[in-house]
Design a protein around this motif. Structure first.
Motif, mmCIF file in Angstrom:
data_model
loop_
_atom_site.group_PDB
_atom_site.id
_atom_site.type_symbol
_atom_site.label_atom_id
_atom_site.label_comp_id
_atom_site.label_asym_id
_atom_site.label_seq_id
_atom_site.Cartn_x
_atom_site.Cartn_y
_atom_site.Cartn_z
ATOM 1 N N THR A 1 -4.129 26.165 -41.991
ATOM 2 C CA THR A 1 -4.849 26.730 -43.133
ATOM 3 C C THR A 1 -6.128 27.205 -42.564
ATOM 4 O O THR A 1 -6.563 26.950 -41.399
ATOM 5 N N LYS B 1 -2.609 25.192 -50.517
ATOM 6 C CA LYS B 1 -1.939 25.689 -49.017
ATOM 7 C C LYS B 1 -1.431 24.744 -48.237
ATOM 8 O O LYS B 1 -0.268 24.600 -47.694
ATOM 9 N N ASP C 1 -6.996 28.417 -50.562
ATOM 10 C CA ASP C 1 -7.150 28.399 -49.376
ATOM 11 C C ASP C 1 -8.337 29.465 -48.761
ATOM 12 O O ASP C 1 -7.813 30.250 -48.127
#
Lengths: 476, 94
Positions: free
Chosen positions: A17, A54, B65
């Motif tokens: 990530t 994510k 993210d």
């Protein structure tokens, strides 16, 4: 005395990530110490962690790719212990309700297939990094890595040999790379492996006392540490002594494991659900969208290589067991669409070069496109296969183009009939006995004549043309 | 289910606390009082009630993210008793 080893692995993979698992700090490797930290990952009072979506998605991909059952609801827990790399005094992990369970991975060792069970996959945060002063009684703490998302993949104790353990680890790494969720770099620690190992008498259903091995940051060290530990435990048990349940560190320089005393006294982590984080619920719809987004995985790619390119099973498995190798193969095919020839070159010449480089295929100087051009040169008869191998070695050593090397070294195949014919006549004149033999019907000496011409031209004569010329001249 | 003196010492070790002899007595008594009070909860019938991980009926509180600016390093290190070359300095642990 005979013993059987029982091995289970705990593998930690850093997820790719951009930001950390519970805060927005960057995860870039190698940044100056403590430049990627904030109140959340420093564990300052009054902050709240918020889960990176994510990171969950990446973990779900791995869960599906390793045939796990994903929990409809999973919960984060605090694992409490004191260590200077852990600013909060606890690590956020998952305990009673992990993200996924009951998966497996099939491995092949000595052409036998074996299924290794995966107990669970859970999400957690990484700890910081400690550097110990070589000269003073202090350690330096860098919290950049604190809070980088990890998945921990716990296997069943299904492995019986160091080779099986290494194959399982390679298989996991390959899937992580196919999924593009971890860079798989064991040296930098983005993929880490701990091993639990015990010995027992063959056929015994009971497990022996185990030790936990750490600090093995390459496939080679995993194998060596397990081999060492099997020898050490076998020697103790054979003398009737007991194995102490403990954590042992692999010392690569000394080639042995040694006890990491002291940390054992309190394996009492007092896990409890983290009140700062709400449960993760994965419904069928979300899971299905992750499943649809999965890329082609190693087993599927191997099957496709057989049907689409007509490769034998063994070739397909070797090529797909390393994503980079399979990508190399397919890139090469775009310019030189003869699968079996490309596969052969990759599995012999290229793999030899790959084995020389620690860094793997990326460090090899021959690009797939350059290899395709080299093979095309052979295909068009401009150079012989034998010369192509020396050109390849030169390409690997210098990174130059095949055309440049051939030109520089004057290696172009001689397909000039007149030039070859003149030399062939000289050879016939110098070997009256072989000439007579041939004319008497011993056509086997043809090989001798072609060989002589090859020698004279340093391997550059077009072998097909050489054959034709000799046949014609000797029948005159 | 009274806590023993040994259990109190174990908990103290886990919390890196060193207790004076008279404190061991005091904390053993106090901890036992607290546990006895909380034990009232055991009287509630929880048959068929699934364990609760969180008191608020929420799930999937995510962030995307995206990288946000980190603290300036000097700020991160502001409370460090000792620092060197951008790192926190602690007594050697190995």
């Amino acid at each position: 005395m005979e013993f059987e080893a029982v091995i289970g692995l705990e593998v930690h993979a850093q997820l790719l990530t951009k930001s950390k698992i519970f805060c927005g700090c960057a995860t870039t490797f190698g940044a100056p110490p403590n430049t990627q930290t904030c109140p959340v990952c420093l564990g300052l009072p009054g902050v709240l962690p918020v889960l990176n979506r994510k990171a969950v998605e990446f973990a779900l991909k791995m869960a599906l790719a390793t045939n796990c059952t994903v929990a409809p609801e999973s919960v984060f827990a605090r694992k409490n212990y004191f260590y200077p790399d852990l600013p909060k005094g606890y690590q956020i992990s998952q305990y009673e309700l992990p993200l996924a369970e009951h998966g497996y991975l099939d491995i092949t060792v000595d052409s036998h297939s074996k299924r290794i069970g995966i107990t669970r996959i859970h999400l957690e945060e990484d700890a910081g990094k400690l550097i110990h002063s070589p000269s003073r009684p202090v350690s330096f703490v860098d919290f950049n890595r604190t809070g980088v998302p990890l998945i921990e993949i716990v296997s069943e104790p299904d492995m019986r040999t160091p080779e099986e353990a290494v194959e399982y680890l390679k298989g996991l790494r390959n899937i992580l790379l196919y999924l593009e969720i971890c860079d798989g770099n064991m040296e930098e620690g983005s993929l880490r492996c701990d091993a639990n190992i015990s010995l027992r008498r063959p056929g015994s259903a009971e497990l022996g006392v185990k030790t936990e091995l750490k600090n093995m940051n390459s496939f080679r060290f995993v194998r060596q540490a397990l081999e060492y530990e099997i020898r050490r435990q076998r020697a103790l048990l054979s003398e009737g002594r007991e194995i102490v349940q403990e954590t042992r560190l692999w010392d690569a320089a000394k080639g042995q494991t040694f006890s990491m005393r002291g940390k054992e006294e309190a394996h009492d982590y007092r896990y409890f659900p983290d009140p700062d984080l709400v449960p993760v619920k994965v419904d069928a719809e979300w899971l299905e969208s992750i499943r649809r987004g999965l890329p082609e995985l190693p087993a599927e790619r191997a099957a496709r290589f057989q049907t689409e390119y007509g490769l034998p099973t063994a070739d397909a498995e070797v090529l797909t067991s390393d994503k980079a190798l399979a990508d190399y193969f397919e890139t090469c095919l775009q310019d030189f669409p003869q699968p079996k020839k490309v596969a052969n070159w990759i599995m012999s010449e290229l793999m030899r070069e790959v084995k020389k480089e620690e860094a793997g295929i990326d460090a090899v100087q021959v690009t797939p496109r350059a290899l395709a051009r080299l093979l095309a040169l052979v295909d068009r008869g401009e150079i012989s296969g034998k010369i192509a191998k020396s050109v390849f070695d030169e390409m690997a050593a210098t990174g130059k183009d095949p055309e440049a090397i051939i030109k520089e070294k004057g290696l172009v195949q001689i397909s000039d009939t007149a030039a070859l014919e003149a030399q062939a006549r000289e050879i016939i004149a110098a070997h009256p006995k072989e000439t007579a033999d041939y004319r008497a019907g011993k056509t086997k000496v043809m090989g001798f004549f072609v060989g002589q011409l090859m020698k004279k031209t340093k391997g550059q004569a077009n072998p097909k043309l050489a054959n034709e010329i000799f046949q014609r001249l000797l029948s005159e | 289910m009274a806590l023993t003196r040994e259990e109190v010492l174990h908990v103290a070790t886990l919390a890196r606390l060193s207790l004076k002899p008279e404190e061991i007595e005091t904390f053993t008594r106090q901890l036992n009082d607290i546990l006895a009070y909380v034990a009232k909860l055991q009287e509630v019938d929880t048959e068929g009630v699934p364990p609760l991980a969180h008191v608020i009926p929420l799930s999937n509180a995510f962030r995307e993210d995206e990288v946000q600016p980190s603290l300036d390093r000097d700020e991160s290190l502001a409370n460090a008793p000792e620092r060197e070359e951008g790192a926190f300095v602690v007594p050697r642990v190995i």
